[in-house]
Design an enzyme around this catalytic site. Structure first.
Site, PDB file in Angstrom:
ATOM      1  N   GLU A 113       0.873  -1.158   0.000  1.00 58.94           N
ATOM      2  CA  GLU A 113       0.000   0.000   0.000  1.00 58.94           C
ATOM      3  C   GLU A 113       0.921   1.222   0.000  1.00 58.94           C
ATOM      4  O   GLU A 113       1.809   1.320   0.853  1.00 58.94           O
ATOM      5  CB  GLU A 113      -0.871  -0.014   1.263  1.00 58.94           C
ATOM      6  CG  GLU A 113      -2.075   0.857   1.086  1.00 58.94           C
ATOM      7  CD  GLU A 113      -2.960   0.933   2.315  1.00 58.94           C
ATOM      8  OE1 GLU A 113      -2.873   0.037   3.185  1.00 58.94           O
ATOM      9  OE2 GLU A 113      -3.716   1.911   2.402  1.00 58.94           O
ATOM     10  N   ARG A 122       5.044 -13.534   9.525  1.00 57.54           N
ATOM     11  CA  ARG A 122       5.680 -12.211   9.434  1.00 57.54           C
ATOM     12  C   ARG A 122       7.064 -12.256  10.062  1.00 57.54           C
ATOM     13  O   ARG A 122       7.321 -13.041  10.970  1.00 57.54           O
ATOM     14  CB  ARG A 122       4.832 -11.167  10.164  1.00 57.54           C
ATOM     15  CG  ARG A 122       3.614 -10.750   9.404  1.00 57.54           C
ATOM     16  CD  ARG A 122       2.807  -9.761  10.221  1.00 57.54           C
ATOM     17  NE  ARG A 122       3.215  -8.379  10.008  1.00 57.54           N
ATOM     18  CZ  ARG A 122       2.739  -7.614   9.036  1.00 57.54           C
ATOM     19  NH1 ARG A 122       1.860  -8.094   8.166  1.00 57.54           N
ATOM     20  NH2 ARG A 122       3.128  -6.373   8.909  1.00 57.54           N
ATOM     21  N   LYS A 161       4.213   0.287  10.140  1.00 60.37           N
ATOM     22  CA  LYS A 161       4.208   1.573   9.439  1.00 60.37           C
ATOM     23  C   LYS A 161       3.696   2.704  10.312  1.00 60.37           C
ATOM     24  O   LYS A 161       4.163   3.827  10.227  1.00 60.37           O
ATOM     25  CB  LYS A 161       3.259   1.487   8.251  1.00 60.37           C
ATOM     26  CG  LYS A 161       3.759   0.715   7.086  1.00 60.37           C
ATOM     27  CD  LYS A 161       2.644   0.682   6.064  1.00 60.37           C
ATOM     28  CE  LYS A 161       3.056  -0.117   4.843  1.00 60.37           C
ATOM     29  NZ  LYS A 161       1.916  -0.245   3.918  1.00 60.37           N
TER      30      LYS A 161
END
Ligand code: ATP
Ligand code: MG
Length: 548
Positions: free
Chosen positions: A31, A256, A266
């Site tokens: 994104e 992850r 983020k």
């Protein structure tokens, strides 16, 4: 370089063998709302290396369906970071380019009675959704007719409603054991300008609806994502099936990557930048790819680190030391090893002729003769590390300079410290020494053994240099601080600046040049460096070095 090998590779091989797919097509779907971090590197490397292993293709697809925080700056940053890592996407695509096609699929679902426009507010919707143990409740708007839904959805698109007033939802099952299947939202109203679409749209598709369709439009065969999407897979498959997608992609999840002492979300990285706790996304303390690059990590060190940490269906936490180790492995034989002194102490060699500067041969990398030699200056005045001198030799283990003790200045001569000068506080500010001309390096001298080898920089040719040393941005989590907000767990010593000197051969250094400074660590030239004042970032220490 290590070869990629993991459970997804096995799945891909089986899919090719069984004929389910003809070729492997993956995608990396960031994104564009922040810069990439080292966690993303796991997703990037996994997607690209797996496709490469089967001569397949990988697209870069910007998942830009939420205009709120997206920006062209991040699009450019991500393209740049990917190229730096050494990956060239087969295509660069944007989720927003499929808005029209995605909209048509939403119409199809409405026509099939599988989607409806809901008037419930966000809060009401979550109340109606139920819990893990209790089923949800149907919305009172769930049974609108197809015609009414088509009309309302068209009005949503036309901008007739305010944000939150209406939502398009999939009509699945409000009692489904998987909460994601309880009539998930497909479109919400956002009166926000999109970085590529401008004001063309005021309804934006949700990730769960848009993502599978995008994968299908692009012919993605294996859609890899991190573990938190595990229980969204059922919805992914539902949309693919009900939207009658011609091409059927499959989703696979992997764990992850977390790294000790490293904040990777983020949201936190953005907060650090906004609060000016760091100089920007590329601050060398940041775990962003641009930060790691500025710090001195190389693409190969990152790739080898990611491959060495493996991949499984569990989230993993890896020691940040492992990345340092990969950097050392990568650069050990490749970099020049110049002399630099980060905490300088001047030594005057009283019996050396005044005004004379001689040049001595020095290997560029003692472990790799292929890198050749250079000349280093030597004269009556040199700088050594403060830590390489002590007035009284404390014990046998002290293998550096002390009064009455003889050491070798590497690639030059043996010197013996004779006296010191001190400031008002009693700190040594200058050392007087004598040298023995017969001990010149390379002259075949085979006499007495010095009390150690220390490096130096000749004083009149030395270039003033700033050395930036780093510690983790966060202090370790402990019992006492574990409940503190992350801003209060910031390490006050994460940056320390040392003003010292580097040898003159470094005067033309350019940003991102890598070096091993003798007996200290790996450094890279910072963008702030000029020829009058060099600036280096310490990437990591030398494993075997003593602590400065
Ligand atoms: P964050 O949680 O830091 O906000 P994100 O997952 O929302 O990150 P995206 O831009 O959506 O960020 O990520 C693109 C891809 O990178 C996704 O497939 C995501 O799963 C993957 N990814 C992000 N962080 C990690 C991580 N720490 N380990 C492995 N994959 C990751
Ligand atoms: Mg995400």
């Amino acid at each position: 370089m290590a070869e990629i090998n993991n459970f997804i590779k096995t799945i891909m091989q089986n899919d090719l063998d069984s004929g389910r797919v003809k070729e492997i097509i993956t995608r990396f779907p960031p994104e564009p709302n922040a810069y990439l971090h080292i966690g993303h590197a796991r997703a990037i490397i996994t997607n690209f290396e797996l496709a490469k292993a089967f001569n397949g293709k990988t697209n870069l697809r910007f998942d830009d369906t939420n205009p709120a925080k997206e920006d062209q700056e991040f699009v450019d940053g991500i393209i740049n970071d990917l190229a730096w890592l050494g990956y060239k996407p087969d295509k660069i695509l944007y989720g927003s380019d499929y808005f029209e096609k995605t909209y048509e699929k939403a119409i199809l679902l409405i026509k099939k009675g599988l989607a409806y426009v809901d008037d419930l507010s966000q809060e009401e919707m979550s109340k109606y959704r139920g819990t893990l143990t209790e089923p949800g409740i149907n919305s009172p708007y769930r049974n609108r007719t197809v015609e009414e839904n088509l009309e309302l959805f068209a009005q949503m698109r036309a901008g007739k409603f305010a944000e939150g007033e209406k939502t398009l939802r999939a009509k699945i099952d409000m009692a489904h054991p998987n909460i994601n299947m309880r009539d998930p939202a497909m479109y919400r109203i956002l009166h926000i300008k999109h970085h590529r679409q401008g004001n063309k749209w005021c309804i934006y598709p949700m990730y769960d609806f848009a993502h599978p369709l995008q994968d299908s439009f692009e012919g993605v065969t294996h859609s890899l994502c991190s573990l938190e999407y595990d229980n969204h897979r059922i919805l992914y498959d539902w949309f693919i099936e009900k939207c009658e997608m011609e091409h059927v992609p499959h989703q696979y999840e992997f764990g992850r990557l977390n790294i000790t002492n490293t904040i990777m979300s983020k949201r936190y990285l953005r907060a650090l930048v906004d609060a000016k706790k760091v100089s920007g996304y590329d601050d060398p303390r940041m775990p962003t790819l641009c930060g790691l690059r500025r710090r001195g990590f190389t693409p190969d060190s990152i790739r080898n680190f990611i491959l060495a940490t493996g991949l499984s269906r569990v989230n993993s936490t890896v020691d940040s030391e492992q990345l340092d180790e990969e950097l050392r492995n990568d650069l050990k034989l490749k970099t020049l090893r110049p002399n630099a002194v980060i905490n300088p102490l001047k030594v005057i060699i009283d019996n050396y002729p005044s005004g004379q500067v001689e040049y001595l041969s020095c290997p560029n990398n003692a472990e790799n003769p292929e890198l050749g030699e250079r000349k280093i200056a030597f004269s009556k005045e040199v700088y050594i590390e403060k830590d390489d001198f002590i007035e009284q030799k404390p014990n046998k283990k002290w293998k550096r300079l002390a009064l009455g003790v003889e050491v070798r200045l590497m690639h030059a001569y043996f010197i013996t410290a004779t006296s010191v000068e001190k400031d008002a506080n009693g700190n040594v500010i200058l050392v007087h020494a004598t040298y023995d001309p017969s001990t010149k390096s390379g002259s075949g001298f085979d006499g007495r053994k010095p009390n150690g080898n220390i490096h130096f920089v000749e004083a009149t040719t030395a270039i003033p240099t700033e050395f930036r040393l780093f510690e983790p941005l966060m202090v370790d989590e402990t019992e006492e601080n574990k409940d503190l907000d992350f801003m209060q767990r910031l390490n006050p010593n994460s940056l320390s600046i040392h003003n010292g000197y580097a040898e003159e051969s470094l005067k033309n250094t350019k940003p991102l040049d890598h070096y091993q400074f003798i007996r200290n660590g790996y450094y890279t030239t910072d963008i702030d460096s000029t020829s009058d004042k060099l600036v280096f970032n310490r990437t990591c220490g030398l494993k075997s070095s003593f602590k400065l």
